[in-house]
Design a protein around this motif. Structure first.
Motif, mmCIF file in Angstrom:
data_model
loop_
_atom_site.group_PDB
_atom_site.id
_atom_site.type_symbol
_atom_site.label_atom_id
_atom_site.label_comp_id
_atom_site.label_asym_id
_atom_site.label_seq_id
_atom_site.Cartn_x
_atom_site.Cartn_y
_atom_site.Cartn_z
ATOM 1 N N SER A 46 2.708 -7.860 -7.264
ATOM 2 C CA SER A 46 1.422 -8.534 -7.091
ATOM 3 C C SER A 46 0.630 -8.450 -8.380
ATOM 4 O O SER A 46 0.952 -7.682 -9.285
ATOM 5 N N THR A 47 -0.424 -9.230 -8.509
ATOM 6 C CA THR A 47 -1.329 -9.166 -9.668
ATOM 7 C C THR A 47 -2.740 -8.798 -9.239
ATOM 8 O O THR A 47 -3.672 -8.869 -10.037
ATOM 9 N N ASP A 48 -2.923 -8.436 -7.967
ATOM 10 C CA ASP A 48 -4.252 -8.128 -7.450
ATOM 11 C C ASP A 48 -4.527 -6.632 -7.585
ATOM 12 O O ASP A 48 -3.877 -5.802 -6.926
ATOM 13 N N TRP A 49 -5.485 -6.278 -8.452
ATOM 14 C CA TRP A 49 -5.879 -4.873 -8.637
ATOM 15 C C TRP A 49 -7.080 -4.568 -7.760
ATOM 16 O O TRP A 49 -8.050 -5.339 -7.741
ATOM 17 N N THR A 50 -7.016 -3.471 -7.036
ATOM 18 C CA THR A 50 -8.130 -3.042 -6.193
ATOM 19 C C THR A 50 -8.526 -1.622 -6.556
ATOM 20 O O THR A 50 -7.683 -0.798 -6.938
ATOM 21 N N ALA A 51 -9.838 -1.341 -6.418
ATOM 22 C CA ALA A 51 -10.350 -0.003 -6.753
ATOM 23 C C ALA A 51 -10.009 0.973 -5.638
ATOM 24 O O ALA A 51 -10.197 0.678 -4.454
ATOM 25 N N ALA A 52 -9.512 2.143 -6.022
ATOM 26 C CA ALA A 52 -9.194 3.177 -5.035
ATOM 27 C C ALA A 52 -10.412 4.011 -4.691
ATOM 28 O O ALA A 52 -10.474 4.629 -3.625
ATOM 29 N N ASN A 53 -11.413 4.069 -5.559
ATOM 30 C CA ASN A 53 -12.650 4.824 -5.298
ATOM 31 C C ASN A 53 -13.843 3.875 -5.351
ATOM 32 O O ASN A 53 -13.909 2.974 -6.202
ATOM 33 N N LYS A 54 -14.795 4.071 -4.450
ATOM 34 C CA LYS A 54 -15.949 3.168 -4.354
ATOM 35 C C LYS A 54 -16.931 3.387 -5.495
ATOM 36 O O LYS A 54 -17.498 2.422 -6.025
ATOM 37 N N GLU A 55 -17.187 4.649 -5.855
ATOM 38 C CA GLU A 55 -18.147 4.967 -6.911
ATOM 39 C C GLU A 55 -17.434 5.695 -8.049
ATOM 40 O O GLU A 55 -16.486 6.453 -7.809
ATOM 41 N N PRO A 56 -17.886 5.510 -9.305
ATOM 42 C CA PRO A 56 -17.284 6.262 -10.412
ATOM 43 C C PRO A 56 -17.472 7.779 -10.225
ATOM 44 O O PRO A 56 -18.485 8.225 -9.673
ATOM 45 N N PHE A 57 -16.515 8.542 -10.674
ATOM 46 C CA PHE A 57 -16.587 10.015 -10.569
ATOM 47 C C PHE A 57 -16.197 10.599 -11.931
ATOM 48 O O PHE A 57 -15.519 9.951 -12.744
ATOM 49 N N LEU A 58 -16.578 11.861 -12.196
ATOM 50 C CA LEU A 58 -16.392 12.447 -13.530
ATOM 51 C C LEU A 58 -15.163 13.333 -13.646
ATOM 52 O O LEU A 58 -14.809 13.760 -14.732
#
Length: 407
Positions: A46-58
């Protein structure tokens, strides 16, 4: 500007429904600093990238949950700041979601962690152990290209890989990369091989000068160092009478030398070998000319030694120095004098000559004059003078002695 890409993205662990990733912070984070990281996934094909986390983390470690067993996923990580997102760091291979019982790890033997040196014609037979469950995939490359299987044999088992060359050649030198991989998790190691042989002969050997019993030689390094640094040169000489070669100099690190102690009347030839870690060059550079040590007639002349006037008036080379001492503690006064004939020494206290007094012991040895004052009291303080007298004149030095009472 947005931050640079995260570094060293790697798989730490894979289970039946999750994958744990680790990475290092980017080299550049920008003036505003990092807001955190975003992990993205894409199913293989596939070419569809999805975020695994909703908010950025450090954190620089993240576990992607709720994955399907048997899925193949591509993973990438972006660094995010107020200036925008970085170019993503992407895993080179898709990760197969199934449990890794033991992560891949190469156990490189100690002697292979540095350059592995062999001679031309030697066999190269290297075994490198590794671990990992299920059985890892083993990949060998050189310069990002597959190995030449006509020269190099690779045999893999569940626990190790064997790298074998029957007869090593110079062209086999280089850095070989070993990768051991399980489902996207991998470990890498470098095998650095150097195949060496004796060097070629030195170049441009010249007989620069001949004088007395000495000869000066010069040359330049060999065109081929045998793939190993030149350690030095061996210089040999041969006289015309015997025709035999004798070593005159070993491990000469310069490209010039002087050969001394040659025999008068003999004619000499010279040759030079180069040496590296493999040994001496098979051939030597030989001087085109010869050195003839001429016979010279010497007339012996007696050396005339001029008469020297040794007479010298007294002169103090080290004066007396002022001293302070404590009552009841013996003290010494020292000075140095020279003169010829040896001067007579006279000690005085307050301009009065010290004669035979048991309180004082005067001595002179090798030009060092000393006066011992035994158990002085305050009355013994004053100005002490040392006078030296011989037929050519006199000289004197003085000092002050202060005797204090006990505290």
């Amino acid at each position: 500007e947005p931050p640079s890409s995260p570094l060293s993205l790697a798989v730490e662990e894979v289970s039946e429904n999750s994958v744990t990733l680790t990475w290092k912070a980017p080299e550049q984070t920008g003036r505003s600093g990092l807001d955190g990281y975003v992990v993205e996934i894409c199913k293989d094909g596939s070419t569809d990238w999805t975020a695994a986390n909703k908010e950025p983390f450090l954190s620089t470690r993240y576990t992607i949950q709720d994955l399907g067993s048997g899925d193949k996923i591509h993973v990438r990580v972006k660094a995010v700041s107020a200036s925008g997102a970085s170019v993503p760091a992407t895993l080179g291979q898709p990760v197969l979601i199934r449990e890794i019982l033991q992560l891949p790890r190469i156990r490189m033997p100690r002697h292979l962690r540095q350059t592995y040196v062999r001679h031309v014609g030697d066999a190269v037979n290297v075994m490198i152990p590794f671990q990992g469950k299920p059985k890892p995939e083993v990949i060998w490359t050189k310069g990002d290209q597959p190995l030449d299987t006509s020269r190099i044999n690779i045999r893999n088992t569940e626990r190790d890989t064997i790298f074998y060359i029957r007869e090593a050649q110079r062209s086999d030198s280089g850095k070989y990369e070993l990768a051991v991989r399980i489902n996207g998790a991998e470990d890498k190691a470098i095998l650095d091989i150097r195949v060496i042989e004796p060097p070629g002969p030195p170049q441009n050997l010249k007989l620069v000068d001949v004088w007395g019993f000495n000869v000066a030689l010069e040359w330049t390094p060999p065109l081929d160092n045998g793939n190993s640094e030149i350690k030095g040169y061996t210089v040999q000489k041969s006289d015309k009478k015997s025709g035999k070669w004798f070593t005159a100099l070993e491990r000469c690190t310069r490209t010039s030398c002087t050969i001394s102690d040659l025999i008068m009347g003999n004619t000499y030839s010279f040759r030079v070998f180069a040496e590296n870690a493999c040994g001496l060059s098979e051939k030597a550079a030989v001087t085109s000319g010869v050195a003839h040590i001429k016979k010279t007639k010497t007339a012996y002349q007696t050396e005339k030694i001029p008469q020297r006037d040794m007479m010298e008036p007294p002169k103090f080379t080290q004066p007396l120095t002022d001293r302070t001492t404590t009552r009841g503690y013996s003290t010494h006064l020292f000075c140095c004098v020279r003169g010829f004939p040896q001067p007579k020494i006279i000690w005085m206290k307050n301009q009065m000559e010290i004669r035979e007094d048991p309180k004082y012991i005067a001595m002179i040895e090798q030009g060092v004059c000393s006066l011992e004052i035994r158990k002085p009291n305050p009355f013994d303080g004053g100005i002490y003078t040392c006078k030296a007298v011989n037929p050519l004149g006199e000289a004197s030095v003085d000092c002050k002695l202060d005797v204090k009472g006990k505290i």
